[in-house]
Design a protein around this motif. Structure first.
Motif, PDB file in Angstrom:
ATOM      1  N   ALA A   1       0.874  -1.079   0.033  1.00  0.00           N
ATOM      2  CA  ALA A   1       0.077  -0.106  -0.011  1.00  0.00           C
ATOM      3  C   ALA A   1       0.907   1.181  -0.114  1.00  0.00           C
ATOM      4  N   ALA A   2       0.660   2.161  -0.737  1.00  0.00           N
ATOM      5  CA  ALA A   2       1.326   3.485  -0.714  1.00  0.00           C
ATOM      6  C   ALA A   2       0.099   4.752  -0.812  1.00  0.00           C
ATOM      7  N   VAL A   3       0.208   5.309  -0.141  1.00  0.00           N
ATOM      8  CA  VAL A   3      -1.009   6.665   0.135  1.00  0.00           C
ATOM      9  C   VAL A   3      -0.119   7.912  -0.311  1.00  0.00           C
TER      10      VAL A   3
ATOM     11  N   THR B   1      -6.824  15.611  -1.825  1.00  0.00           N
ATOM     12  CA  THR B   1      -7.556  14.310  -1.104  1.00  0.00           C
ATOM     13  C   THR B   1      -6.688  12.908  -1.038  1.00  0.00           C
ATOM     14  N   VAL B   2      -7.135  12.116  -0.481  1.00  0.00           N
ATOM     15  CA  VAL B   2      -6.121  11.047  -0.298  1.00  0.00           C
ATOM     16  C   VAL B   2      -6.407   9.808  -1.219  1.00  0.00           C
ATOM     17  N   LYS B   3      -5.401   9.286  -1.601  1.00  0.00           N
ATOM     18  CA  LYS B   3      -5.618   8.158  -2.852  1.00  0.00           C
ATOM     19  C   LYS B   3      -4.536   7.284  -2.356  1.00  0.00           C
ATOM     20  N   ALA B   4      -4.858   5.931  -2.382  1.00  0.00           N
ATOM     21  CA  ALA B   4      -4.149   4.839  -2.088  1.00  0.00           C
ATOM     22  C   ALA B   4      -4.167   3.882  -3.465  1.00  0.00           C
ATOM     23  N   PHE B   5      -2.553   3.328  -3.428  1.00  0.00           N
ATOM     24  CA  PHE B   5      -2.176   2.615  -4.459  1.00  0.00           C
ATOM     25  C   PHE B   5      -2.017   1.098  -3.848  1.00  0.00           C
ATOM     26  N   LEU B   6      -2.855   0.195  -4.241  1.00  0.00           N
ATOM     27  CA  LEU B   6      -2.755  -1.130  -3.562  1.00  0.00           C
ATOM     28  C   LEU B   6      -2.352  -2.435  -4.727  1.00  0.00           C
ATOM     29  N   VAL B   7      -1.507  -3.285  -4.074  1.00  0.00           N
ATOM     30  CA  VAL B   7      -1.233  -4.389  -4.640  1.00  0.00           C
ATOM     31  C   VAL B   7      -1.842  -5.486  -3.764  1.00  0.00           C
TER      32      VAL B   7
ATOM     33  N   PRO C   1      -9.083   6.992   2.489  1.00  0.00           N
ATOM     34  CA  PRO C   1      -8.836   7.321   1.113  1.00  0.00           C
ATOM     35  C   PRO C   1     -10.243   7.574   0.321  1.00  0.00           C
ATOM     36  N   LYS C   2     -10.297   8.440  -0.323  1.00  0.00           N
ATOM     37  CA  LYS C   2     -11.407   8.828  -1.489  1.00  0.00           C
ATOM     38  C   LYS C   2     -11.118   8.193  -2.760  1.00  0.00           C
ATOM     39  N   GLN C   3      -9.966   7.602  -3.038  1.00  0.00           N
ATOM     40  CA  GLN C   3      -9.627   7.129  -4.363  1.00  0.00           C
ATOM     41  C   GLN C   3      -8.875   5.836  -4.140  1.00  0.00           C
TER      42      GLN C   3
ATOM     43  N   LYS D   1       6.852   7.375  -4.755  1.00  0.00           N
ATOM     44  CA  LYS D   1       5.664   8.091  -4.774  1.00  0.00           C
ATOM     45  C   LYS D   1       5.360   9.018  -5.829  1.00  0.00           C
ATOM     46  N   LYS D   2       6.383   9.754  -5.998  1.00  0.00           N
ATOM     47  CA  LYS D   2       6.349  10.718  -7.250  1.00  0.00           C
ATOM     48  C   LYS D   2       5.971  10.267  -8.698  1.00  0.00           C
ATOM     49  N   LEU D   3       6.329   8.910  -8.673  1.00  0.00           N
ATOM     50  CA  LEU D   3       5.981   8.429 -10.018  1.00  0.00           C
ATOM     51  C   LEU D   3       4.476   7.558  -9.912  1.00  0.00           C
ATOM     52  N   LEU D   4       3.906   7.417  -8.743  1.00  0.00           N
ATOM     53  CA  LEU D   4       2.572   7.221  -8.698  1.00  0.00           C
ATOM     54  C   LEU D   4       1.638   8.435  -9.087  1.00  0.00           C
TER      55      LEU D   4
END
Length: 549
Positions: free
Chosen positions: A479-481, A492-498, A524-526, A543-546
């Motif tokens: 997880a990366a937020v 707003t908060v976005k979460a990238f998940l595996v 997270p909203k997204q 995270k910059k790339l995300l």
């Protein structure tokens, strides 16, 4: 090179240096009650409290705590929305020389347990609706007693009778346990504390205000009486057109947030003004309140001004009483500033601060030259410079580096965190972690945030805390937020998940999972599911790339 070019652009009415009396913060209330005893101190949903009454209630609350064993230096938490009890308990605690611990009423059990446990708070004042979550948390902390109050305690009749009946019918109000106390009953039964504790303003703490940091773990910012007194006096100087005993402050920015505490509550009392207090940010109620009560000062966050301007009923209300607004917590869009000033006829400017600075260090002048996109000029007795990230040397105008500040409002340090304190406080300079530049005129501009801090609707959100909750879910492998741009909330908060192999989970299920463990504004909203997250050679998520997609 002139190290303080902003002084040549100071409004003529604002001195570069101010006098800071060696007083406890409570002296503002004592003096207001002495000079304006019958003036309105608080207007709350139809209830009026004068300065004489406010001082008396604060003294009785201090006396009640004293009789229950609270002493100078003890920590007492406040977990309330904006209401008279929040002001009374705040000043009552300080009269004893005890330390206020402000707690966000939106906090969940795990967040509350950390803050109460870390601070060592002995008592907490909480809303009756929050009593169950406080009791669940108590066994994990050194909390001895809970003081319970309700909105109805300071409502005029018949609201004071109808409100609790409705709440009980809904099953929201729980019976107080024998070891705990009713706020209202304590005030009635206690003898007033008329001799405040002896305070050394430069050394004695007034407040533990929790904030996150590079570790993502909430830390207690130690603010002394001098820190808070200084920032109020600086703020009063900036509002130089405001008149003693005549201003009405619209208090919707939360008092549990250091910005609302200083620029709404403490500043209003310093001016012997009236705090027009609302427990929730509800646009119809705010518009009606502005039209009826005619506030002159409205400190807030950009999302508040945006919401008011976008409301379809705005044109049906007269909000022209508003004369001065200082916007904090996030960047103020130019179009919002211009439209708000057009509608109100008043002035709206952007400022800047940190919890570690009580909180304000910079602002654009309210009635003089300002610059679009700038956080403005350093406040009186506040030094600021931009330093190179590698060498630490001061950069010339236009050079982008880390913003550092020094002044009487800068914190004493972090509570029980000497290493964290040493990392950000060096030779009196606070390293803000924000990337900025200064122009030739001494106006400062924030470029980016050095830390991963997300600011949504004025609330600080630390990605690591959200990530740790997501990692608790059995389906999540990584997880990366991050914070992503949002027209309304700023970010707003976005979460990238595996996901773990063979696992599935929906966004709705994740939302419900997070809401049980985090305050709503942190959820997270997204969500975006990926096969893998981009990483550096040492395995750090980039995270910059995300964010860049």
């Amino acid at each position: 090179m002139n190290s303080q070019p902003w002084l040549t652009n100071y409004p003529p009415m604002i001195p570069a240096q101010l006098d800071y009396p060696k007083i406890a913060l409570t002296e503002f209330l004592t003096q207001a009650a002495k000079q304006y005893p019958d003036h309105r101190a608080i207007q709350f949903l139809g209830k009026i409290i004068t300065y004489r009454e406010l001082l008396s209630d604060a003294q009785h609350f201090a006396g009640a705590l004293q009789q229950k064993g609270i002493q100078k230096g003890d920590r007492v938490a406040i977990m309330l929305p904006n209401c008279p009890q929040a002001v009374i308990s705040y000043y009552g605690i300080l009269m004893l020389g005890a330390v206020v611990v402000q707690v966000n009423p939106l906090y969940k059990e795990r967040e509350l347990a950390h803050q109460l446990g870390d601070s060592g708070a002995k008592f907490i004042v909480c809303l009756d609706l929050l009593y169950p979550i406080v009791k669940k948390t108590q066994v994990q902390t050194s909390l001895q007693h809970v003081i319970v109050t309700g909105i109805q305690d300071y409502l005029p009749f018949p609201k004071s009778w109808v409100f609790p009946v409705i709440q009980r019918l809904k099953g929201k109000i729980k019976k107080i346990e024998p070891d705990d106390f009713s706020f209202k009953n304590l005030l009635v039964s206690a003898s007033p504390c008329v001799s405040p504790a002896s305070i050394d303003p430069s050394e004695d703490l007034a407040l533990l205000q929790y904030t996150g940091g590079t570790t993502g773990v909430a830390k207690g910012v130690m603010l002394t009486h001098r820190n808070l007194v200084a920032n109020v006096i600086q703020c009063r100087a900036w509002f130089y057109k405001a008149e003693q005993g005549k201003e009405n402050f619209l208090a919707v920015i939360p008092f549990f947030h250091v910005y609302g505490m200083t620029v709404a509550m403490n500043l209003s009392i310093c001016f012997a003004g009236c705090l027009i207090t609302l427990p929730r940010f509800e646009i119809p109620s705010i518009l009606k309140t502005i039209q009826k009560q005619k506030p002159t000062v409205f400190p807030g966050a950009p999302t508040m001004y945006i919401a008011l301007l976008q409301h379809p009923e705005l044109s049906n209300y007269d909000i022209s009483s508003i004369e001065a607004c200082l916007s904090g917590s996030a960047a103020l869009p130019l179009e919002i500033q211009e439209k708000f000033e057009q509608v109100t006829g008043g002035r709206l400017v952007e400022g800047y601060g940190l919890t570690e600075c009580s909180p304000v260090t910079h602002a654009n002048p309210l009635w003089d030259q300002r610059k679009n996109g700038s956080i403005g000029l350093p406040w009186p007795d506040t030094d600021a410079k931009v330093v190179d990230l590698e060498s630490g040397e001061a950069l010339p105008p236009g050079g982008v580096g880390e913003l550092i500040v020094k002044g009487p409002q800068v914190m004493k340090g972090y509570w029980n965190e000497p290493d964290e304190t040493e990392a950000v406080l060096r030779d009196g300079w606070l390293y803000t972690g924000d990337l900025a530049y200064m122009d030739e005129d001494g106006f400062f501009f924030i470029v980016d945030r050095k830390k991963d801090l997300i600011i949504a609707s004025g609330f600080n959100i630390y990605p690591r805390e959200v990530e740790e909750v997501l990692f608790e879910h059995p389906a999540i492998a990584e997880a990366a937020v991050v914070g992503v741009a949002d027209d309304y909330r700023g970010e707003t908060v976005k979460a990238f998940l595996v996901l773990k192999e063979g696992e599935t989970v929906s966004e709705e299920q994740l939302d419900q999972f997070c809401r049980k463990r985090l305050a709503a504004f942190k959820v997270p909203k997204q969500y975006e599911f990926r096969a893998e997250l981009p990483k550096s050679s040492i395995g750090k998520v980039l995270k910059k790339l995300l964010i860049e997609g």
